[in-house]
Design an enzyme around this catalytic site. Structure first.
Site, short mmCIF file in Angstrom:
data_model
loop_
_atom_site.label_atom_id
_atom_site.label_comp_id
_atom_site.label_asym_id
_atom_site.label_seq_id
_atom_site.Cartn_x
_atom_site.Cartn_y
_atom_site.Cartn_z
N ASN A 1 3.95 -19.82 -8.61
CA ASN A 1 4.29 -18.43 -8.34
C ASN A 1 3.10 -17.77 -7.65
O ASN A 1 1.95 -18.08 -7.97
CB ASN A 1 4.58 -17.67 -9.63
CG ASN A 1 5.95 -17.98 -10.19
OD1 ASN A 1 6.82 -18.50 -9.50
ND2 ASN A 1 6.16 -17.66 -11.46
N ARG B 1 10.52 -22.65 -10.33
CA ARG B 1 9.47 -23.67 -10.31
C ARG B 1 9.89 -24.94 -11.02
O ARG B 1 9.67 -26.04 -10.53
CB ARG B 1 8.17 -23.13 -10.93
CG ARG B 1 7.48 -22.08 -10.08
CD ARG B 1 6.30 -21.48 -10.80
NE ARG B 1 6.78 -20.86 -12.04
CZ ARG B 1 6.01 -20.60 -13.09
NH1 ARG B 1 4.73 -20.89 -13.08
NH2 ARG B 1 6.51 -20.03 -14.17
#
Length: 100
Positions: A45, A27
């Site tokens: 996520n 990320r």
């Protein structure tokens, strides 16, 4: 005045990345890469261990970002990337979001 046909077409890509992509900095590397490319959107996520992202920007730049997603950061092991193009929402900035 610029010719409207010469302006880059803005697109939106909704991307789902699977493999070993959580707990490897995916990320944050996505935020860094997308921000460097001048894209807007978000990444998060998912509970099923995938990473979900949305990128908005010029088509060629969004496609470059999607290609990056196939590799991700060095610790990631990407198995699959599913991309769906849609109408841009005019997002601002690029952020990590939480799954709700």
């Amino acid at each position: 005045m610029p010719n409207p046909t010469s302006l880059p077409k803005i697109v939106r890509a909704h991307v789902l990345i699977s493999g070993q992509v959580q707990g490897v900095g995916y990320r944050y590397a996505t935020v860094d890469t997308a921000s460097q490319l001048g894209l807007t959107g978000w990444v998060r996520n998912l509970p099923d261990k995938r990473v979900e992202a949305v990128f908005e920007g010029a088509r060629v730049v969004v496609e470059e970002m999607v290609r990056w997603c196939h590799a991700g950061p060095p610790a990631a092991v990407v198995k699959d990337v599913v991309v769906e193009y849609g109408k841009p929402e005019g997002l601002r900035g690029f952020e990590v979001r939480r799954w709700e």
